[in-house]
Design a protein around this motif. Structure first.
Motif, PDB file in Angstrom:
ATOM      1  N   CYS A  54       0.849  -1.189   0.000  1.00 21.24           N
ATOM      2  CA  CYS A  54       0.000   0.000   0.000  1.00 21.24           C
ATOM      3  C   CYS A  54       0.886   1.240   0.000  1.00 21.24           C
ATOM      4  CB  CYS A  54      -0.907   0.019   1.226  1.00 21.24           C
ATOM      5  SG  CYS A  54      -1.791  -1.533   1.492  1.00 21.24           S
ATOM      6  N   VAL A  55       0.682   2.123  -0.958  1.00 23.38           N
ATOM      7  CA  VAL A  55       1.491   3.333  -1.110  1.00 23.38           C
ATOM      8  C   VAL A  55       0.686   4.539  -0.638  1.00 23.38           C
ATOM      9  CG1 VAL A  55       2.707   4.825  -2.744  1.00 23.38           C
ATOM     10  CG2 VAL A  55       2.751   2.341  -3.059  1.00 23.38           C
ATOM     11  N   PHE A  56       1.346   5.432   0.088  1.00 18.96           N
ATOM     12  CA  PHE A  56       0.720   6.652   0.596  1.00 18.96           C
ATOM     13  C   PHE A  56       1.503   7.856   0.058  1.00 18.96           C
ATOM     14  CE2 PHE A  56      -0.017   3.192   3.482  1.00 18.96           C
ATOM     15  CZ  PHE A  56      -1.352   3.307   3.840  1.00 18.96           C
ATOM     16  N   ASP A  57       0.797   8.919  -0.326  1.00 23.34           N
ATOM     17  CA  ASP A  57       1.490  10.039  -0.968  1.00 23.34           C
ATOM     18  C   ASP A  57       1.497  11.292  -0.102  1.00 23.34           C
ATOM     19  OD1 ASP A  57      -1.014  11.221  -1.184  1.00 23.34           O
ATOM     20  OD2 ASP A  57      -1.064  11.190  -3.373  1.00 23.34           O
ATOM     21  N   GLU A  58       1.996  12.400  -0.687  1.00 22.10           N
ATOM     22  CA  GLU A  58       2.218  13.638   0.060  1.00 22.10           C
ATOM     23  C   GLU A  58       0.938  14.406   0.374  1.00 22.10           C
ATOM     24  OE1 GLU A  58       4.829  13.840  -3.359  1.00 22.10           O
ATOM     25  OE2 GLU A  58       3.037  12.619  -3.263  1.00 22.10           O
ATOM     26  N   THR A  59      -0.216  13.951  -0.113  1.00 15.40           N
ATOM     27  CA  THR A  59      -1.451  14.602   0.320  1.00 15.40           C
ATOM     28  C   THR A  59      -1.675  14.413   1.819  1.00 15.40           C
ATOM     29  OG1 THR A  59      -2.779  12.638  -0.232  1.00 15.40           O
ATOM     30  CG2 THR A  59      -2.532  14.321  -1.957  1.00 15.40           C
ATOM     31  N   PHE A  60      -1.037  13.391   2.406  1.00 19.13           N
ATOM     32  CA  PHE A  60      -1.192  13.162   3.848  1.00 19.13           C
ATOM     33  C   PHE A  60      -0.405  14.183   4.677  1.00 19.13           C
ATOM     34  CE2 PHE A  60      -2.588   9.091   2.182  1.00 19.13           C
ATOM     35  CZ  PHE A  60      -3.691   8.830   2.982  1.00 19.13           C
ATOM     36  N   THR A  61       0.425  14.986   4.053  1.00 22.27           N
ATOM     37  CA  THR A  61       1.049  16.126   4.736  1.00 22.27           C
ATOM     38  C   THR A  61       0.553  17.428   4.102  1.00 22.27           C
ATOM     39  OG1 THR A  61       2.999  15.897   3.299  1.00 22.27           O
ATOM     40  CG2 THR A  61       3.129  14.909   5.493  1.00 22.27           C
ATOM     41  N   ARG A  62      -0.610  17.358   3.459  1.00 27.29           N
ATOM     42  CA  ARG A  62      -1.238  18.512   2.802  1.00 27.29           C
ATOM     43  C   ARG A  62      -0.306  19.162   1.775  1.00 27.29           C
ATOM     44  NH1 ARG A  62      -5.937  19.836   5.395  1.00 27.29           N
ATOM     45  NH2 ARG A  62      -6.180  19.128   7.553  1.00 27.29           N
ATOM     46  N   ARG A  63       0.607  18.382   1.261  1.00 28.60           N
ATOM     47  CA  ARG A  63       1.632  18.878   0.317  1.00 28.60           C
ATOM     48  C   ARG A  63       2.400  20.069   0.892  1.00 28.60           C
ATOM     49  NH1 ARG A  63       1.372  16.223  -4.398  1.00 28.60           N
ATOM     50  NH2 ARG A  63      -0.593  15.234  -4.988  1.00 28.60           N
ATOM     51  N   GLN A  64       2.518  20.102   2.215  1.00 27.76           N
ATOM     52  CA  GLN A  64       3.277  21.161   2.883  1.00 27.76           C
ATOM     53  C   GLN A  64       4.728  20.764   3.096  1.00 27.76           C
ATOM     54  OE1 GLN A  64       1.042  21.838   6.467  1.00 27.76           O
ATOM     55  NE2 GLN A  64      -0.669  22.808   5.413  1.00 27.76           N
ATOM     56  N   VAL A  65       4.971  19.462   3.156  1.00 27.57           N
ATOM     57  CA  VAL A  65       6.333  18.953   3.330  1.00 27.57           C
ATOM     58  C   VAL A  65       6.405  17.637   2.564  1.00 27.57           C
ATOM     59  CG1 VAL A  65       5.768  17.702   5.450  1.00 27.57           C
ATOM     60  CG2 VAL A  65       8.120  18.360   5.012  1.00 27.57           C
ATOM     61  N   PRO A  66       7.535  17.324   1.938  1.00 22.30           N
ATOM     62  CA  PRO A  66       7.651  16.066   1.196  1.00 22.30           C
ATOM     63  C   PRO A  66       7.396  14.856   2.092  1.00 22.30           C
ATOM     64  CG  PRO A  66       9.446  17.542   0.611  1.00 22.30           C
ATOM     65  CD  PRO A  66       8.734  18.176   1.764  1.00 22.30           C
ATOM     66  N   PHE A  67       6.637  13.917   1.555  1.00 19.98           N
ATOM     67  CA  PHE A  67       6.325  12.692   2.296  1.00 19.98           C
ATOM     68  C   PHE A  67       5.862  11.618   1.325  1.00 19.98           C
ATOM     69  CE2 PHE A  67       3.212   9.849   4.268  1.00 19.98           C
ATOM     70  CZ  PHE A  67       3.938   9.360   5.348  1.00 19.98           C
ATOM     71  N   GLY A  68       6.218  10.406   1.616  1.00 23.53           N
ATOM     72  CA  GLY A  68       5.721   9.248   0.883  1.00 23.53           C
ATOM     73  C   GLY A  68       6.055   8.018   1.691  1.00 23.53           C
ATOM     74  N   ALA A  69       5.321   6.950   1.482  1.00 24.02           N
ATOM     75  CA  ALA A  69       5.587   5.719   2.222  1.00 24.02           C
ATOM     76  C   ALA A  69       4.902   4.565   1.526  1.00 24.02           C
ATOM     77  CB  ALA A  69       5.073   5.839   3.663  1.00 24.02           C
ATOM     78  N   PHE A  70       5.384   3.367   1.791  1.00 20.56           N
ATOM     79  CA  PHE A  70       4.592   2.203   1.449  1.00 20.56           C
ATOM     80  C   PHE A  70       4.656   1.211   2.602  1.00 20.56           C
ATOM     81  CE2 PHE A  70       8.642   0.737  -0.578  1.00 20.56           C
ATOM     82  CZ  PHE A  70       8.780  -0.514   0.005  1.00 20.56           C
ATOM     83  N   SER A  71       3.547   0.502   2.784  1.00 19.76           N
ATOM     84  CA  SER A  71       3.459  -0.570   3.764  1.00 19.76           C
ATOM     85  C   SER A  71       3.249  -1.865   3.004  1.00 19.76           C
ATOM     86  CB  SER A  71       2.293  -0.332   4.731  1.00 19.76           C
ATOM     87  OG  SER A  71       2.469   0.883   5.431  1.00 19.76           O
ATOM     88  N   ALA A  72       3.903  -2.930   3.451  1.00 23.13           N
ATOM     89  CA  ALA A  72       3.837  -4.195   2.727  1.00 23.13           C
ATOM     90  C   ALA A  72       3.555  -5.341   3.682  1.00 23.13           C
ATOM     91  CB  ALA A  72       5.147  -4.442   1.978  1.00 23.13           C
ATOM     92  N   SER A  73       2.961  -6.380   3.157  1.00 25.24           N
ATOM     93  CA  SER A  73       2.690  -7.557   3.976  1.00 25.24           C
ATOM     94  C   SER A  73       4.006  -8.083   4.539  1.00 25.24           C
ATOM     95  CB  SER A  73       2.009  -8.640   3.136  1.00 25.24           C
ATOM     96  OG  SER A  73       2.871  -9.094   2.110  1.00 25.24           O
ATOM     97  N   PRO A  74       3.975  -8.656   5.732  1.00 22.52           N
ATOM     98  CA  PRO A  74       5.227  -9.041   6.398  1.00 22.52           C
ATOM     99  C   PRO A  74       6.062 -10.043   5.617  1.00 22.52           C
ATOM    100  CG  PRO A  74       3.303  -9.878   7.586  1.00 22.52           C
ATOM    101  CD  PRO A  74       2.798  -8.906   6.580  1.00 22.52           C
ATOM    102  N   GLU A  75       5.415 -10.970   4.910  1.00 27.48           N
ATOM    103  CA  GLU A  75       6.193 -11.965   4.180  1.00 27.48           C
ATOM    104  C   GLU A  75       6.935 -11.346   2.992  1.00 27.48           C
ATOM    105  OE1 GLU A  75       1.933 -12.277   2.523  1.00 27.48           O
ATOM    106  OE2 GLU A  75       2.922 -11.919   4.457  1.00 27.48           O
ATOM    107  N   ILE A  76       6.381 -10.268   2.432  1.00 27.64           N
ATOM    108  CA  ILE A  76       7.047  -9.601   1.304  1.00 27.64           C
ATOM    109  C   ILE A  76       8.075  -8.600   1.809  1.00 27.64           C
ATOM    110  CG2 ILE A  76       6.659  -7.985  -0.598  1.00 27.64           C
ATOM    111  CD1 ILE A  76       4.045  -9.429  -1.146  1.00 27.64           C
ATOM    112  N   TYR A  77       7.686  -7.781   2.768  1.00 28.08           N
ATOM    113  CA  TYR A  77       8.600  -6.766   3.299  1.00 28.08           C
ATOM    114  C   TYR A  77       9.832  -7.397   3.938  1.00 28.08           C
ATOM    115  CZ  TYR A  77       9.898  -2.318   5.560  1.00 28.08           C
ATOM    116  OH  TYR A  77      10.543  -1.184   5.948  1.00 28.08           O
TER     117      TYR A  77
END
Length: 726
Positions: free
Chosen positions: A224-247
């Motif tokens: 699951c990928v998350f983008d910079e809208t979660f910081t209101r595009r005020q500061v750079p941000f991005g992330a992804f979360s992955a199932s434990p067997e893949i990560y």
């Protein structure tokens, strides 16, 4: 609610006031841990089926696009691993690394490819004809589809397997009708049930607030990928979360440097993410509080969460270095752990200008709020300093390199070849990997950009090799670092640089100079290319633009490059300005440039660099393991010959033990790094405001550490190993 700029400056003020480390890897960051907990819970809230797969660890990036690049890397690596396992057991599978970007809003435009109009000399077809279009591909075997096209392919059995990326606007066509939810749900369910494919779900704030959708009710995305809208595009941000067997594959032994060092756990991004999430969804955040608050007071829980949901290898490194204490602070040139103070000679990897958390930074940035046309003023100053009139913003060195490569390939199309110098490093995102010839950084990621040729700049026949390449293939650009930072702090030979200038004029090839580690006064001048009278078409500068506070970088380009882009009717520059043109980033860069006018950073770097050269050569003369000291301003490399040492013969990493020894020095404990390509070469990138007194004390630390006996060194390593196993 505070305005956009007030809000982010409030976050910055809190970091500086409390002296919270921002760009410091050796820090068990509670805000990073809290962010990973929040992302895990957000994943489970959006896709309830993921709960059965366990906790989803997270990988943090500087933008949604960086996070997506990392997610695709992980997915392709997983597919390759599965294929190898199947071959070894004789199983028949339909595994594929082809990527399908499913989107109805063109939000993935320019990520994997771009479509350009051919010029009149190349075609006689009408302008609107498909024969008049050319596709420039950055990430091979990646297809962009609408939801309708995806469903049709799946229903006709033409899409058997691969990696499907679902944008937040899946099933949102222009008519507003889209595909019937149950039809899309069946396609996604069948795709997941095949067992041969992977699903990446891309999420923004609108998608999060919308909640679980009926067409995805049974979906359990792998990543699951998350983008910079979660910081209101005020500061750079991005992330992804992955199932434990893949990560878990990326966290396995020997993989700690495989994924991108671009993705640094910035405090500013994670702290602001948590702040914005609370404003975005107060009810959800209230439910999270029992999970988040204890991480600020329970250090054992913090250590476990950091290890399990973020990075176990980094957790072990922090513990082994003795930095797992609760009271870690950073200010100026120093990091303090309890009562012990360390001089920071790593500084975010060549990002440190005046050290950590400058007291006056917020007031300096606030003072520019009334300044008109900050971007124009930055552009004017950059042009004066580099000779390059045009630029696009970036959020990291890796993204700046990707921008440069994309701009160059678009401008030069149909030329497609990149020539990169061996020993160089451009980052570890999918296209930036073109800049490195290291196979270990690319294992299991195929297909990557194919048209790349590598030349060893230190080979006796390097110029002849380049001539042969330029005479036989259609080279778009040549990529190089003037001093290879990751590759050993080595300077490219002058004769080769002179030839590249000639080749640029005679063949039309673009010259891309990467100054991520040599720019921002690191070697004395603002950029080293001006000192050497090199005229690049593309030039990159990294996160040193903002005093290690705000993730920001720059890609500059010439009038020649700009004219080529205009001829191609390229829209990428304007899109990058809209996506990454952070006002605080521009103010930060302008502030740095103005401070140079007042403080003459260049002169201090040259003088301090000369002091280091003289003092290190004197102090290390006669030290058997020291092969060479290379000093370029305040970019310093110390090459060690460890082949005959007892520690190396025992199969241990002697260079890392010497670094640990520097950290335990009695009078001036020191943080120093090493070159990723050659760990026997120590790398030192101190703040540009380092003083004469500090030069003397640091030199003593380095000298004492490199004279340490093998037995004492071994004891240092054993103590660190025991701490890391806690």
């Amino acid at each position: 609610m505070a305005s956009e700029h007030e809000s982010i400056l409030q976050t910055c003020d809190r970091i500086i006031r409390l002296k919270i480390p921002n760009l410091l890897r050796l820090y068990m960051n509670p805000f990073v841990a809290q962010t990973c907990v929040a992302l895990n819970e957000m994943t489970h809230a959006l896709w309830p089926q993921t709960k059965s797969r366990g906790s989803y660890p997270s990988f943090l990036a500087n933008s949604g696009e960086e996070a997506l690049s990392g997610a695709i890397k992980l997915a392709r690596y997983t597919q390759h691993q599965r294929a190898e396992k199947s071959q070894s057991t004789g199983e028949k599978t339909n595994l594929s690394t082809r990527v399908f970007l499913v989107d109805d809003s063109s939000s993935f435009d320019h990520f994997a490819s771009v479509t350009l109009a051919k010029n009149s000399a190349e075609t006689s077809a009408p302008k609107e004809s498909s024969d008049n279009l050319r596709r420039v591909e950055f990430i091979p075997d990646t297809v962009q589809l609408t939801t309708s096209e995806f469903v049709t392919l799946r229903q006709t059995q033409k899409l058997q397997a691969g990696i499907v990326v679902l944008s937040p606007l899946v099933n949102r066509d222009d008519s507003g009708r889209g595909i019937q939810p149950d039809v899309l749900q069946d396609c996604l369910r069948n795709f997941r049930a095949s067992g041969d494919g992977l699903v990446i779900a891309f999420t923004n704030t609108d998608r999060f607030l919308e909640g679980s959708r009926s067409e995805e009710a049974s979906l359990s995305p792998d990543i699951c990928v998350f983008d910079e809208t979660f910081t209101r595009r005020q500061v750079p941000f991005g992330a992804f979360s992955a199932s434990p067997e893949i990560y878990g594959q990326w966290m396995a032994k020997g993989m700690s440097t495989f994924h991108s060092t671009t993705y640094q756990p910035n405090t500013i991004s994670t702290m602001h993410f948590l702040k914005c999430l609370e404003e975005l969804s107060p009810v959800f955040c209230q439910q999270l509080q029992p999970l988040l608050k204890p991480l600020l007071v329970d250090h054992e829980l913090l250590r476990k969460t950091f290890r399990d949901l973020f990075n176990p290898a980094l957790a072990r490194l922090i513990s082994g270095a003795g930095f797992e204490a609760e009271d870690v602070t950073a200010s100026g040139h120093y990091v303090r752990v309890g009562e012990k103070r360390y001089f920071d000679g790593i500084g975010g990897v060549a990002c440190s200008l005046r050290g950590h958390n400058p007291d006056t930074w917020v007031s300096e940035i606030e003072a520019k709020s009334s300044a008109p046309d900050v971007r124009d003023e930055v552009a004017r100053r950059l042009h004066s300093l580099t000779g390059l009139r045009h630029h696009v913003p970036a959020v990291s060195g890796g993204s700046a390199v990707e921008h440069a490569l994309k701009l160059g390939l678009i401008a030069q199309s149909p030329r497609s070849y990149i020539v990169a110098l061996k020993g160089g490093f451009g980052g570890k995102t999918l296209l930036a990997l073109s800049g490195t010839s290291k196979p270990s950084y690319k294992k299991g990621l195929d297909p990557l950009y194919p048209d790349v040729l590598y030349v060893d700049p230190f080979a006796p026949d390097a110029i002849e090799q380049l001539k042969q390449i330029l005479n036989t293939v259609h080279v778009a650009l040549i990529q190089l670092e003037l001093i290879q930072g990751v590759g050993g702090v080595r300077e490219i030979p002058r004769k080769l640089l002179d030839y590249l200038q000639v080749a640029r004029q005679e063949t039309g090839v673009l010259l891309f100079v990467d100054e991520i580690q040599t720019g921002m006064f690191r070697t004395g001048p603002f950029v080293r290319s001006t000192e050497l009278s090199i005229a690049p078409d593309l030039l990159t500068i990294g996160k040193g633009t903002s005093d290690m506070i705000f993730p920001f970088a720059i890609t500059l380009y010439s009038d020649r490059q700009s004219n080529l882009l205009e001829a191609r009717e390229a829209t990428l520059p304007s899109q990058l300005q809209q996506r990454y043109g952070y006002e605080i980033g521009y103010r930060s860069l302008l502030n740095t440039l103005q401070r140079n006018d007042a403080d003459d950073i260049r002169a201090n770097v040259i003088a301090t660099g000369q002091m280091f050269r003289d003092s290190l050569q004197k102090a290390l003369s006669g030290v058997r393991i020291v092969k060479e000291v290379r000093t370029f301003g305040l970019l310093i490399g110390i090459e060690l010959d460890l082949r005959k040492t007892l520690i190396q013969r025992l199969g241990l990493n002697a260079a890392q033990l010497y670094l640990l020894r520097m950290m335990t020095h009695r009078s001036c404990p020191l943080l120093m790094g090493f070159c990723q390509y050659e760990s026997n070469i120590l790398k030192f990138t101190p703040p540009l405001t380092t003083t004469k007194d500090e030069v003397e004390r640091i030199t003593l630390t380095i000298s004492d550490a490199l004279r340490t006996s093998s037995l004492t060194l071994l004891a240092t390593g054993i103590r660190a190993l025991l701490r890391g196993r806690k």
